[in-house]
Design a protein around this motif. Structure first.
Motif, PDB file in Angstrom:
ATOM      1  N   LEU A 186      72.053-100.355 -31.659  1.00 20.71           N
ATOM      2  CA  LEU A 186      70.959-100.134 -32.254  1.00 20.71           C
ATOM      3  C   LEU A 186      69.207 -99.794 -31.851  1.00 20.71           C
ATOM      4  CD1 LEU A 186      72.016-100.479 -35.262  1.00 20.71           C
ATOM      5  CD2 LEU A 186      70.647-102.455 -35.213  1.00 20.71           C
ATOM      6  N   PHE A 187      68.724-100.978 -30.593  1.00 22.45           N
ATOM      7  CA  PHE A 187      68.226-100.047 -29.547  1.00 22.45           C
ATOM      8  C   PHE A 187      67.976 -99.400 -29.121  1.00 22.45           C
ATOM      9  CE2 PHE A 187      67.096-105.219 -31.434  1.00 22.45           C
ATOM     10  CZ  PHE A 187      66.299-104.570 -31.924  1.00 22.45           C
ATOM     11  N   SER A 188      69.363 -99.366 -28.025  1.00 25.01           N
ATOM     12  CA  SER A 188      68.965 -98.240 -27.022  1.00 25.01           C
ATOM     13  C   SER A 188      69.173 -96.679 -27.345  1.00 25.01           C
ATOM     14  CB  SER A 188      69.979 -98.625 -25.875  1.00 25.01           C
ATOM     15  OG  SER A 188      71.224 -97.764 -25.826  1.00 25.01           O
ATOM     16  N   VAL A 189      70.146 -96.895 -28.371  1.00 23.96           N
ATOM     17  CA  VAL A 189      70.456 -95.453 -28.533  1.00 23.96           C
ATOM     18  C   VAL A 189      68.776 -94.968 -29.809  1.00 23.96           C
ATOM     19  CG1 VAL A 189      71.378 -93.406 -30.088  1.00 23.96           C
ATOM     20  CG2 VAL A 189      72.308 -95.245 -28.677  1.00 23.96           C
ATOM     21  N   PRO A 190      68.301 -95.274 -30.517  1.00 27.97           N
ATOM     22  CA  PRO A 190      66.931 -95.274 -31.139  1.00 27.97           C
ATOM     23  C   PRO A 190      66.029 -94.665 -30.065  1.00 27.97           C
ATOM     24  CG  PRO A 190      67.926 -96.195 -32.664  1.00 27.97           C
ATOM     25  CD  PRO A 190      68.662 -96.555 -30.689  1.00 27.97           C
ATOM     26  N   LEU A 191      65.636 -95.604 -29.030  1.00 31.33           N
ATOM     27  CA  LEU A 191      64.705 -95.880 -28.474  1.00 31.33           C
ATOM     28  C   LEU A 191      64.626 -94.553 -27.426  1.00 31.33           C
ATOM     29  CD1 LEU A 191      63.505 -99.333 -27.689  1.00 31.33           C
ATOM     30  CD2 LEU A 191      62.476 -97.919 -28.609  1.00 31.33           C
ATOM     31  N   LYS A 192      65.811 -94.904 -26.886  1.00 31.43           N
ATOM     32  CA  LYS A 192      66.038 -93.786 -25.814  1.00 31.43           C
ATOM     33  C   LYS A 192      65.840 -91.876 -25.853  1.00 31.43           C
ATOM     34  CE  LYS A 192      70.240 -92.221 -22.666  1.00 31.43           C
ATOM     35  NZ  LYS A 192      71.155 -92.742 -22.743  1.00 31.43           N
ATOM     36  N   LEU A 193      65.975 -92.022 -27.728  1.00 26.83           N
ATOM     37  CA  LEU A 193      66.082 -90.516 -28.187  1.00 26.83           C
ATOM     38  C   LEU A 193      64.278 -90.419 -28.186  1.00 26.83           C
ATOM     39  CD1 LEU A 193      69.222 -89.917 -30.789  1.00 26.83           C
ATOM     40  CD2 LEU A 193      68.987 -89.197 -28.306  1.00 26.83           C
ATOM     41  N   ALA A 194      64.001 -91.556 -28.982  1.00 25.41           N
ATOM     42  CA  ALA A 194      62.714 -90.999 -29.908  1.00 25.41           C
ATOM     43  C   ALA A 194      61.743 -90.270 -28.423  1.00 25.41           C
ATOM     44  CB  ALA A 194      61.933 -92.383 -29.794  1.00 25.41           C
ATOM     45  N   PHE A 195      62.041 -91.767 -26.793  1.00 23.99           N
ATOM     46  CA  PHE A 195      61.459 -91.389 -26.300  1.00 23.99           C
ATOM     47  C   PHE A 195      61.942 -89.703 -25.002  1.00 23.99           C
ATOM     48  CE2 PHE A 195      60.212 -95.214 -25.320  1.00 23.99           C
ATOM     49  CZ  PHE A 195      59.189 -95.415 -24.093  1.00 23.99           C
ATOM     50  N   ALA A 196      62.949 -89.378 -25.506  1.00 24.89           N
ATOM     51  CA  ALA A 196      63.368 -87.785 -25.222  1.00 24.89           C
ATOM     52  C   ALA A 196      63.114 -86.795 -25.790  1.00 24.89           C
ATOM     53  CB  ALA A 196      64.651 -87.637 -25.167  1.00 24.89           C
ATOM     54  N   LEU A 197      62.346 -87.615 -27.376  1.00 29.47           N
ATOM     55  CA  LEU A 197      62.240 -86.130 -28.230  1.00 29.47           C
ATOM     56  C   LEU A 197      60.807 -85.833 -27.997  1.00 29.47           C
ATOM     57  CD1 LEU A 197      62.249 -84.004 -30.201  1.00 29.47           C
ATOM     58  CD2 LEU A 197      61.641 -85.827 -31.675  1.00 29.47           C
ATOM     59  N   ALA A 198      60.215 -87.321 -27.525  1.00 30.46           N
ATOM     60  CA  ALA A 198      58.765 -87.030 -27.470  1.00 30.46           C
ATOM     61  C   ALA A 198      58.025 -86.547 -26.298  1.00 30.46           C
ATOM     62  CB  ALA A 198      58.549 -88.737 -27.319  1.00 30.46           C
ATOM     63  N   ILE A 199      58.737 -86.494 -24.969  1.00 31.78           N
ATOM     64  CA  ILE A 199      58.054 -85.612 -23.517  1.00 31.78           C
ATOM     65  C   ILE A 199      58.774 -84.565 -23.676  1.00 31.78           C
ATOM     66  CG2 ILE A 199      59.325 -86.066 -20.750  1.00 31.78           C
ATOM     67  CD1 ILE A 199      57.196 -88.143 -21.681  1.00 31.78           C
ATOM     68  N   ALA A 200      59.766 -84.494 -24.292  1.00 30.26           N
ATOM     69  CA  ALA A 200      60.636 -83.051 -24.596  1.00 30.26           C
ATOM     70  C   ALA A 200      59.785 -81.798 -25.654  1.00 30.26           C
ATOM     71  CB  ALA A 200      61.671 -82.445 -24.760  1.00 30.26           C
ATOM     72  N   MET A 201      58.819 -83.210 -26.236  1.00 32.73           N
ATOM     73  CA  MET A 201      57.979 -82.193 -26.912  1.00 32.73           C
ATOM     74  C   MET A 201      56.632 -81.847 -25.933  1.00 32.73           C
ATOM     75  SD  MET A 201      58.034 -82.865 -31.156  1.00 32.73           S
ATOM     76  CE  MET A 201      56.380 -81.928 -30.859  1.00 32.73           C
ATOM     77  N   LEU A 202      56.433 -82.913 -25.372  1.00 36.86           N
ATOM     78  CA  LEU A 202      55.158 -82.526 -24.758  1.00 36.86           C
ATOM     79  C   LEU A 202      55.291 -81.653 -22.697  1.00 36.86           C
ATOM     80  CD1 LEU A 202      53.548 -86.099 -22.712  1.00 36.86           C
ATOM     81  CD2 LEU A 202      52.194 -83.882 -24.406  1.00 36.86           C
ATOM     82  N   LEU A 203      56.329 -81.310 -23.362  1.00 36.51           N
ATOM     83  CA  LEU A 203      56.569 -80.288 -22.487  1.00 36.51           C
ATOM     84  C   LEU A 203      56.885 -78.394 -22.768  1.00 36.51           C
ATOM     85  CD1 LEU A 203      59.587 -81.976 -20.326  1.00 36.51           C
ATOM     86  CD2 LEU A 203      57.124 -81.614 -19.653  1.00 36.51           C
ATOM     87  N   ASN A 204      56.832 -78.831 -24.110  1.00 36.58           N
ATOM     88  CA  ASN A 204      57.724 -77.502 -24.489  1.00 36.58           C
ATOM     89  C   ASN A 204      55.976 -77.210 -25.054  1.00 36.58           C
ATOM     90  OD1 ASN A 204      59.325 -75.383 -25.516  1.00 36.58           O
ATOM     91  ND2 ASN A 204      58.169 -76.655 -27.535  1.00 36.58           N
ATOM     92  N   ARG A 205      54.791 -77.481 -24.501  1.00 36.77           N
ATOM     93  CA  ARG A 205      53.903 -76.950 -24.893  1.00 36.77           C
ATOM     94  C   ARG A 205      53.869 -76.059 -23.947  1.00 36.77           C
ATOM     95  NH1 ARG A 205      49.830 -79.682 -27.549  1.00 36.77           N
ATOM     96  NH2 ARG A 205      48.319 -79.152 -25.978  1.00 36.77           N
ATOM     97  N   GLY A 206      54.118 -75.676 -23.268  1.00 35.11           N
ATOM     98  CA  GLY A 206      53.742 -73.989 -21.917  1.00 35.11           C
ATOM     99  C   GLY A 206      53.639 -74.774 -21.000  1.00 35.11           C
ATOM    100  N   MET A 207      53.270 -75.804 -20.726  1.00 36.23           N
ATOM    101  CA  MET A 207      52.747 -76.355 -19.448  1.00 36.23           C
ATOM    102  C   MET A 207      53.143 -76.310 -18.553  1.00 36.23           C
ATOM    103  SD  MET A 207      51.381 -79.423 -20.663  1.00 36.23           S
ATOM    104  CE  MET A 207      51.486 -81.078 -19.493  1.00 36.23           C
ATOM    105  N   LYS A 208      52.061 -76.569 -17.659  1.00 35.71           N
ATOM    106  CA  LYS A 208      52.380 -75.834 -16.242  1.00 35.71           C
ATOM    107  C   LYS A 208      53.307 -76.295 -15.121  1.00 35.71           C
ATOM    108  CE  LYS A 208      48.192 -72.420 -14.751  1.00 35.71           C
ATOM    109  NZ  LYS A 208      47.377 -72.944 -15.267  1.00 35.71           N
ATOM    110  N   GLY A 209      54.144 -76.178 -14.421  1.00 32.40           N
ATOM    111  CA  GLY A 209      55.329 -77.239 -13.281  1.00 32.40           C
ATOM    112  C   GLY A 209      56.101 -78.052 -14.500  1.00 32.40           C
ATOM    113  N   LEU A 210      56.765 -77.379 -15.248  1.00 28.39           N
ATOM    114  CA  LEU A 210      57.226 -77.276 -16.314  1.00 28.39           C
ATOM    115  C   LEU A 210      59.060 -77.759 -15.397  1.00 28.39           C
ATOM    116  CD1 LEU A 210      58.749 -77.956 -19.370  1.00 28.39           C
ATOM    117  CD2 LEU A 210      59.613 -75.546 -19.065  1.00 28.39           C
TER     118      LEU A 210
END
Lengths: 298, 313
Positions: free
Chosen positions: B96-120
């Motif tokens: 109940l705790f590990s799966v939602p938190l893990k997915l939330a982190f994964a999505l947050a970082i993925a969205m940051l990276l998807n901004r066309g960042m340098k060094g992706l």
């Protein structure tokens, strides 16, 4: 057409407006700061482990990750020979199991994948559905009868229970991965070969496999990493220390001397993840593409 | 009659050989290529499944033949086994705790990276590394030290004058160290999210911002709905894996699920029943109940998916 014109004005407008450009730059700096701090936070434990393996025991817990004057590789020698059986034997055992597993997975999974992707036979869809169901099956449901079976065959304390199933394509994930890849290979190639009188074996061997090197490499790397890391299988099937894999050796180290020799324990922990790390550095692109296209487990 | 039969026989035989040879030519290559998998599927999956279902109704210690005891194993699970209740509590809390938190982190970082960042590629590799190493025994050993009384976390806290407990040996916190270990490995769902984000057509955002939709609205109205198939996939894979988590809990608790059963994961409890106490019948019942739980979860996800998963067609 009108929307295109709109877009054009909006984009150029934003680029000419200095405040918008400034804002964009600030956002980008903030994003980089967030990402860099997050990566440091995430990698710090690994760096700490690496640093600790080079420190004398009395300094492990009260200095940071920076090198001190008395760094040395003593712990690696201590750890290597800390137990009755040296870690060299464990590494050898792990390598043998990993390499045989790679061979088994590549042969058996590519054969099954070729059948599913290219050949027509009765009940094909049924078998494919069954194969996909095994992806979700928890291993606990089959492990006890498998243990009884391997015991009756006299295979306990050998590597056979860990390796033979790979030659029977039990890792359905790789079948799925390869089916996806094979389906992308143009059918005209098979058809042309068939016109020239090639049978399924020749097409499999001379056309499919040579064209599938990327997916075979991906499957090989993942097989290596998963079998190298595997703890449950060796824990159940291997009981004699001379047969232990690196993971079992580490676990025994924790139980026996680990509490008194942290340096040796950390040094062996570092060595145990070096092969995975090297594979990661060399084949990073294959790993990431493999995950992105199929949604692999880890 | 006899003559008729004699006359008909050769014809039939000829007919059936061609029919058989045609069938052989059509289907045999497929089955030959499938043969290794078929042997494994029947010998190592279906056979053992049937056997383990049978064993779950028996008392079996590996040395003497299995004794049929009806549903006694299942009754014991639900009425007379505190450890089973503990294992269920621990495992459900973990999922109940590990799966939602893990997915939330994964999505947050993925969205940051998807901004066309340098060094992706570099960032992506750095964030993925823990996922690759996380299941190994070495990392579990490292975790034990990080969260020990004099470990890394408490050293950090002491900078602020906080004296932290020994997280690993305190039953209130020990499970949380394992949840954090699981979240630390958000790299592989992150990569799948990144692949999904790249599928979203850029002009949808442009159209939305022309209509005056801010970033926050764009996330809720465009990104998240279009990403639901990927969220669905990640959630199923991660949940099934979380239900079966074993190695970290085994290493951190020395195989016991201690302190006070606070890290007694379901898979760990099952392992101990089967291979430490040789209660193979009871362990088989535990395994089938785990399969039942996972099947229920998967079926529930698929049935409700039509209400929240967005498929474009």
């Amino acid at each position: 057409m009108t929307t295109d014109a709109h877009k054009l004005t909006v984009v150029t407008g934003a680029e000419n407006d200095p405040s918008a450009r400034m804002r964009k730059r600030i956002v980008s700096v903030l994003a980089h700061t967030a990402l860099i701090s997050a990566s440091i936070l995430m990698l710090y434990p690994l760096l700490w482990l690496l640093a600790a393996s080079f420190k004398p025991d009395n300094q492990i817990f009260n200095t940071g990750i920076w090198p001190t004057a008395d760094w040395d590789i003593d712990a690696y020698f201590r750890g290597w020979n800390a137990m009755r059986v040296s870690f060299g034997v464990f590494f050898m055992n792990s390598f043998v199991i990993a390499i045989l597993s790679i061979v088994g997975n590549l042969i058996a999974c590519s054969m099954a994948a070729y059948a599913f992707a290219r050949l027509e036979f009765k009940f094909k869809n049924f078998w494919f559905a069954m194969m996909m169901m095994t992806l979700m099956l928890p291993g606990q449901v089959t492990i006890i009868p498998q243990y009884v079976l391997f015991r009756d065959l006299g295979w306990i304390n050998t590597i056979l229970p860990l390796v033979v199933p790979k030659f029977l394509a039990v890792d359905a994930f790789f079948i799925f991965l390869m089916v996806q890849f094979f389906r992308g290979i143009p059918r005209e190639l098979d058809e042309a070969a068939m016109m020239d009188g090639a049978g399924p074996w020749r097409i499999y061997w001379k056309i499919m496999l040579p064209l599938s090197v990327p997916v075979l490499v991906t499957a090989a790397i993942f097989t290596f990493i998963w079998t190298w890391d595997d703890f449950f299988g060796p824990l159940i099937f291997l009981n004699r220390m001379q047969d232990y894999t690196v993971t079992l050796g580490l676990r025994t180290f924790v139980d026996s001397t680990g509490e008194s020799d942290f340096g040796g324990l950390f040094a062996m922990s570092v060595l145990s993840i070096v092969p995975i790390f090297v594979f990661f550095l060399i084949f990073q692109r294959f790993l990431i593409e493999g995950i992105a296209t199929t949604g692999m487990k880890r | 009659m006899a003559v008729n039969a004699a006359e008909a026989a050769p014809q039939n035989a000829a007919f059936s050989t061609t029919k058989w040879s045609r069938a052989w030519q059509n289907h045999a290559p497929g089955y030959l290529f499938l043969l290794p998998w078929l042997i494994g599927f029947i010998g190592l999956t279906v056979g053992p499944m049937i056997t383990s279902l049978y064993l779950s109704f028996t008392d079996f210690d590996l040395l003497t033949p299995a004794q049929w005891i009806g549903t006694a194993n299942y009754e014991r699970m639900f009425t007379n086994d505190r450890n089973f209740a503990a294992a269920m509590r621990v495992t459900f809390t973990f999922v109940l705790f590990s799966v939602p938190l893990k997915l939330a982190f994964a999505l947050a970082i993925a969205m940051l990276l998807n901004r066309g960042m340098k060094g992706l590629p570099l960032y992506r590799a750095l964030f993925y590394l823990p996922s690759l190493l996380g299941a190994s025994v070495a990392i579990a050993i490292l975790w034990r030290q990080i969260f020990a009384g004099d470990g890394l976390v408490n050293q950090f806290l002491s900078i602020f004058g906080i004296v932290g407990p020994s997280w690993i040996s305190n039953p209130n916190y020990s499970l949380w160290t394992l949840i954090i270990l699981s979240i630390w490995q958000f790299g592989s769902p992150m990569i799948i999210f990144l692949a999904g984000l790249r599928q979203i057509p850029q002009d949808m955002y442009e159209a939305a911002s022309l209509d005056g939709a801010g970033k926050w609205r764009q996330f809720w109205k465009i990104t998240l709905p279009l990403l639901t198939p990927v969220v669905f996939f990640n959630a199923i894979i991660q949940t099934i894996n979380a239900f079966q988590s074993f190695t970290p809990a085994f290493i951190i608790s020395n195989g016991t699920g201690s302190p006070i059963n606070s890290t007694l994961f379901y898979a760990l409890y099952l392992y101990n029943e089967a291979f430490s106490f040789f209660r193979m019948g009871y362990a088989s019942a535990l395994a089938w109940f785990l399969l039942f739980l996972i099947a229920c979860f998967t079926a529930f996800s698929f049935l409700t998916s039509k209400y929240w998963v967005h498929y474009d067609d």
